[in-house]
Motif scaffolding. Structure first.
Motif, mmCIF file in Angstrom:
data_model
loop_
_atom_site.group_PDB
_atom_site.id
_atom_site.type_symbol
_atom_site.label_atom_id
_atom_site.label_comp_id
_atom_site.label_asym_id
_atom_site.label_seq_id
_atom_site.Cartn_x
_atom_site.Cartn_y
_atom_site.Cartn_z
ATOM 1 N N VAL A 173 0.848 -1.190 0.000
ATOM 2 C CA VAL A 173 0.000 0.000 0.000
ATOM 3 C C VAL A 173 0.883 1.239 0.000
ATOM 4 C CG1 VAL A 173 -1.835 1.249 1.192
ATOM 5 C CG2 VAL A 173 -1.763 -1.250 1.279
ATOM 6 N N ASP A 174 0.648 2.135 -0.943
ATOM 7 C CA ASP A 174 1.357 3.410 -0.998
ATOM 8 C C ASP A 174 0.599 4.409 -0.132
ATOM 9 O OD1 ASP A 174 2.500 5.908 -1.696
ATOM 10 O OD2 ASP A 174 3.083 5.132 -3.658
ATOM 11 N N LEU A 175 1.202 4.846 0.960
ATOM 12 C CA LEU A 175 0.528 5.755 1.889
ATOM 13 C C LEU A 175 0.420 7.172 1.343
ATOM 14 C CD1 LEU A 175 2.136 4.611 5.259
ATOM 15 C CD2 LEU A 175 -0.042 3.904 4.262
ATOM 16 N N ARG A 176 1.106 7.475 0.255
ATOM 17 C CA ARG A 176 1.005 8.805 -0.354
ATOM 18 C C ARG A 176 -0.192 8.915 -1.277
ATOM 19 N NH1 ARG A 176 6.968 8.090 -2.565
ATOM 20 N NH2 ARG A 176 5.899 6.123 -3.015
ATOM 21 N N THR A 177 -0.607 7.801 -1.867
ATOM 22 C CA THR A 177 -1.715 7.819 -2.830
ATOM 23 C C THR A 177 -2.893 6.960 -2.409
ATOM 24 O OG1 THR A 177 -0.798 5.958 -4.095
ATOM 25 C CG2 THR A 177 -0.055 8.177 -4.689
ATOM 26 N N GLY A 178 -2.686 6.036 -1.494
ATOM 27 C CA GLY A 178 -3.741 5.107 -1.107
ATOM 28 C C GLY A 178 -3.891 3.935 -2.056
ATOM 29 N N VAL A 179 -3.057 3.851 -3.083
ATOM 30 C CA VAL A 179 -3.161 2.797 -4.090
ATOM 31 C C VAL A 179 -2.460 1.527 -3.588
ATOM 32 C CG1 VAL A 179 -2.530 2.122 -6.448
ATOM 33 C CG2 VAL A 179 -3.317 4.452 -5.974
ATOM 34 N N THR A 180 -3.091 0.382 -3.844
ATOM 35 C CA THR A 180 -2.530 -0.911 -3.459
ATOM 36 C C THR A 180 -2.098 -1.680 -4.693
ATOM 37 O OG1 THR A 180 -3.895 -1.059 -1.468
ATOM 38 C CG2 THR A 180 -3.012 -3.107 -2.336
ATOM 39 N N ALA A 181 -0.879 -2.221 -4.649
ATOM 40 C CA ALA A 181 -0.367 -3.087 -5.709
ATOM 41 C C ALA A 181 -0.072 -4.452 -5.102
ATOM 42 C CB ALA A 181 0.898 -2.500 -6.332
ATOM 43 N N THR A 182 -0.193 -5.502 -5.891
ATOM 44 C CA THR A 182 0.074 -6.850 -5.405
ATOM 45 C C THR A 182 1.171 -7.505 -6.235
ATOM 46 O OG1 THR A 182 -1.694 -7.773 -6.789
ATOM 47 C CG2 THR A 182 -2.255 -7.170 -4.514
ATOM 48 N N SER A 183 1.921 -8.390 -5.600
ATOM 49 C CA SER A 183 2.958 -9.175 -6.267
ATOM 50 C C SER A 183 2.774 -10.629 -5.887
ATOM 51 C CB SER A 183 4.361 -8.699 -5.862
ATOM 52 O OG SER A 183 4.591 -7.359 -6.273
ATOM 53 N N ALA A 184 2.956 -11.519 -6.851
ATOM 54 C CA ALA A 184 2.793 -12.947 -6.595
ATOM 55 C C ALA A 184 3.863 -13.446 -5.635
ATOM 56 C CB ALA A 184 2.852 -13.714 -7.910
ATOM 57 N N THR A 185 3.477 -14.360 -4.754
ATOM 58 C CA THR A 185 4.413 -14.988 -3.839
ATOM 59 C C THR A 185 4.919 -16.307 -4.438
ATOM 60 O OG1 THR A 185 2.529 -15.961 -2.674
ATOM 61 C CG2 THR A 185 3.442 -13.929 -1.785
ATOM 62 N N SER A 186 5.909 -16.884 -3.796
ATOM 63 C CA SER A 186 6.504 -18.111 -4.321
ATOM 64 C C SER A 186 5.643 -19.334 -4.061
ATOM 65 C CB SER A 186 7.888 -18.316 -3.689
ATOM 66 O OG SER A 186 7.765 -18.396 -2.278
ATOM 67 N N GLY A 187 4.602 -19.185 -3.247
ATOM 68 C CA GLY A 187 3.699 -20.288 -2.952
ATOM 69 C C GLY A 187 2.378 -19.744 -2.462
ATOM 70 N N THR A 206 7.398 -14.966 4.479
ATOM 71 C CA THR A 206 7.197 -16.400 4.633
ATOM 72 C C THR A 206 5.782 -16.742 4.212
ATOM 73 O OG1 THR A 206 8.839 -16.700 6.381
ATOM 74 C CG2 THR A 206 7.037 -18.275 6.314
ATOM 75 N N VAL A 207 5.628 -17.869 3.502
ATOM 76 C CA VAL A 207 4.318 -18.367 3.076
ATOM 77 C C VAL A 207 4.026 -19.643 3.846
ATOM 78 C CG1 VAL A 207 2.901 -19.142 1.152
ATOM 79 C CG2 VAL A 207 4.633 -17.380 0.789
ATOM 80 N N GLY A 208 2.958 -19.605 4.646
ATOM 81 C CA GLY A 208 2.630 -20.765 5.449
ATOM 82 C C GLY A 208 3.787 -21.141 6.355
ATOM 83 N N ASP A 209 4.002 -22.421 6.537
ATOM 84 C CA ASP A 209 5.139 -22.915 7.322
ATOM 85 C C ASP A 209 6.116 -23.670 6.438
ATOM 86 O OD1 ASP A 209 4.007 -21.943 9.700
ATOM 87 O OD2 ASP A 209 2.788 -23.753 9.910
ATOM 88 N N THR A 210 6.039 -23.406 5.133
ATOM 89 C CA THR A 210 6.789 -24.267 4.220
ATOM 90 C C THR A 210 7.953 -23.582 3.531
ATOM 91 O OG1 THR A 210 5.230 -23.724 2.439
ATOM 92 C CG2 THR A 210 4.741 -25.670 3.779
ATOM 93 N N GLU A 211 7.860 -22.271 3.288
ATOM 94 C CA GLU A 211 8.955 -21.640 2.549
ATOM 95 C C GLU A 211 9.018 -20.147 2.816
ATOM 96 O OE1 GLU A 211 7.424 -22.937 -1.277
ATOM 97 O OE2 GLU A 211 7.228 -20.836 -1.874
ATOM 98 N N SER A 212 10.213 -19.605 2.635
ATOM 99 C CA SER A 212 10.450 -18.165 2.757
ATOM 100 C C SER A 212 11.162 -17.693 1.501
ATOM 101 C CB SER A 212 11.292 -17.856 4.000
ATOM 102 O OG SER A 212 10.634 -18.270 5.172
ATOM 103 N N ALA A 213 11.025 -16.418 1.192
ATOM 104 C CA ALA A 213 11.601 -15.891 -0.042
ATOM 105 C C ALA A 213 11.854 -14.401 0.109
ATOM 106 C CB ALA A 213 10.669 -16.156 -1.228
ATOM 107 N N VAL A 214 12.614 -13.865 -0.823
ATOM 108 C CA VAL A 214 12.851 -12.428 -0.918
ATOM 109 C C VAL A 214 12.246 -11.953 -2.230
ATOM 110 C CG1 VAL A 214 14.578 -10.608 -1.122
ATOM 111 C CG2 VAL A 214 14.938 -12.486 0.491
ATOM 112 N N LEU A 215 11.312 -11.018 -2.128
ATOM 113 C CA LEU A 215 10.618 -10.473 -3.297
ATOM 114 C C LEU A 215 11.329 -9.217 -3.774
ATOM 115 C CD1 LEU A 215 8.149 -10.139 -5.236
ATOM 116 C CD2 LEU A 215 7.005 -8.948 -3.343
ATOM 117 N N ASP A 216 11.686 -9.186 -5.046
ATOM 118 C CA ASP A 216 12.232 -7.987 -5.669
ATOM 119 C C ASP A 216 11.052 -7.182 -6.199
ATOM 120 O OD1 ASP A 216 13.366 -6.029 -7.306
ATOM 121 O OD2 ASP A 216 15.046 -7.301 -7.875
ATOM 122 N N LEU A 217 10.749 -6.063 -5.546
ATOM 123 C CA LEU A 217 9.572 -5.283 -5.911
ATOM 124 C C LEU A 217 9.740 -4.544 -7.230
ATOM 125 C CD1 LEU A 217 8.755 -3.922 -2.362
ATOM 126 C CD2 LEU A 217 7.370 -5.525 -3.671
#
Length: 432
Positions: A173-187, A206-217
């Protein structure tokens, strides 16, 4: 003639008025006008005009809502305002960069907003409700609603929002505009944001209890980590990531802390073993110079002291660490006002929180409502000044309240017009 100037002026005015010819009106014409019924539409048009003005006054604040006006400087208020059901959502009235974010209030149905994830603007008095956390939340026990976990970016301009239920993306969420963008997770699963990189371009989760990742925005791609992390923190230069996973064994449930080098083929550095219940102290755990990693021990809260201690991040560093911060209450790290000045919160998990320096003298206290999970925009803390925040700016009224106010105004004017019409009808003499 009188010598009084006022009397002489008055006599002159009367003589001039008497000299003006006046034709008396025809008595029959005046009587005809007096007995003529007023036009049927005149009262209705007058009432409609009044209703229009009242409706505009009630609905106008929402229709004309604008982002909060930025002010000079960053203010850490000495007192946080209490919970209000009139706090506007970020999507309708963006607050601009925020200094703090926290959860406030007690559980209840989602539509009542008795529990809110609140962002506080850098001006120290602009409060908004993070409605994206509500949308991505889920039901908790006893029919109450739990907001999704959220994480404030270091510069305070954005918030990452995970999910309570299964999801395949993370929201920003961009607090300057109120606009929300989404990015796919690895699971797919419950999404927990863990740490922003200092430049705000990457997000560990982290997604669930199964995996963690680093998202490049910047690209929307995720890189999986070799270990499942329950806590993480980027180094100040963004090149290393401290992670802590699930307990190593059931017999010795210690959670090892590892430092991943994100630029050198994932080289791993293990830190000294930490005790039971000792966790990385949030995304601001690294000291500004990168030499220390703060860890929090709240395992014995209520019976033993709670502490924040500092571990060397370099195996060869033998410099004495900063003194531990010790308190009887649950403790968490907010960020660093300076290299030698960490800021912490303290208080029970469901009690009021305070923001304090390492000497534990409160800088900010919560007013009234239960406040917890307090975070700070770490890049803004060094320039923030502690000062009263003034009257809270909560933005425009909610739509339901504006509509209710408009309806009440219309009902009052309509009732008044009805009573006025009946009174005129009953007071008018009947024809013979």
């Amino acid at each position: 003639m009188s010598s009084d100037p006022q009397a002489r002026v008055g006599a002159a005015v009367r003589s001039i008025a008497d000299a003006v010819p006046v034709d008396p009106p025809d008595v029959a014409v005046l009587m005809a006008r007096a007995t003529t019924k007023p036009g049927r539409w005149r009262p209705l048009l007058s009432a409609a005009g009044v209703l229009g003005v009242l409706a505009a006054a009630a609905l106008g604040p929402g229709l004309l809502a604008q982002p909060a006006t930025p002010t000079d400087g960053t203010v850490l208020p000495t007192r946080l305002a209490g919970l209000s059901l009139l706090t506007a959502p970020v999507s309708e009235a963006p607050p601009g960069p925020a200094l703090l974010m926290y959860v406030q209030g007690a559980g209840g149905p989602r539509w009542l907003h008795t529990q809110q994830t609140v962002v506080l603007g850098a001006d120290g008095h602009t409060y908004r409700r993070l409605d994206e956390a509500e949308r991505r939340g889920g039901p908790a026990e006893l029919g109450t609603w739990q907001d999704a976990p959220a994480l404030l970016a270091p510069d305070g301009t954005r918030v990452a929002v995970g999910s309570i239920g299964a999801a395949a993306d993370v929201a920003v969420v961009d607090l300057r505009t109120g606009v929300t963008a989404t990015s796919a997770t690895s699971g797919t699963g419950a999404v927990q944001p863990l740490a922003w990189s200092p430049d705000g371009t990457r997000l560990a989760y982290t997604v669930g209890d199964t995996e963690s990742a680093v998202l490049d925005l910047t690209t929307g791609t995720s890189t999986r980590l070799a270990t499942v992390a329950t806590a993480a923190a980027f180094s100040p230069d963004g090149r290393r990531l401290a992670v802590q996973g699930t307990p190593d064994t059931e017999v010795e449930p210690r959670r090892a802390i590892r430092i991943l080098d994100l630029t050198d083929d994932g080289v791993v550095t293990g830190l000294d073993p930490v005790g039971f219940g000792v966790l990385i102290a949030g995304q601001a755990a690294w000291s500004p110079d990168g030499r220390w990693l703060a860890v929090a021990d709240n395992a014995g809260v209520g019976k033993l002291d709670c502490t924040i201690t500092f571990l060397p991040t370099g195996p060869a560093d033998r410099t004495p660490p900063p003194a531990p911060i010790v308190t009887k209450e649950q403790i968490a790290l907010v960020g660093w006002a300076a290299q030698d000045r960490p800021l912490v919160t303290q208080g029970g998990a469901t009690e009021h929180r305070t923001v304090s320096g390492p000497d534990l003298r409160p800088l900010t206290t919560a007013d009234g409502s239960t406040t917890y999970d307090l975070q700070a925009a770490t890049a803004l803390l060094p320039s923030a000044r502690v000062a009263p925040g003034g009257d809270p700016d909560r933005g425009p009224w909610p739509v339901w309240l504006r509509l209710t106010t408009a309806a009440a105004a219309i009902a009052v004017v309509g009732l008044g017009w009805l009573l006025w019409s009946r009174r005129r009808a009953t007071g008018r003499p009947r024809g013979r």
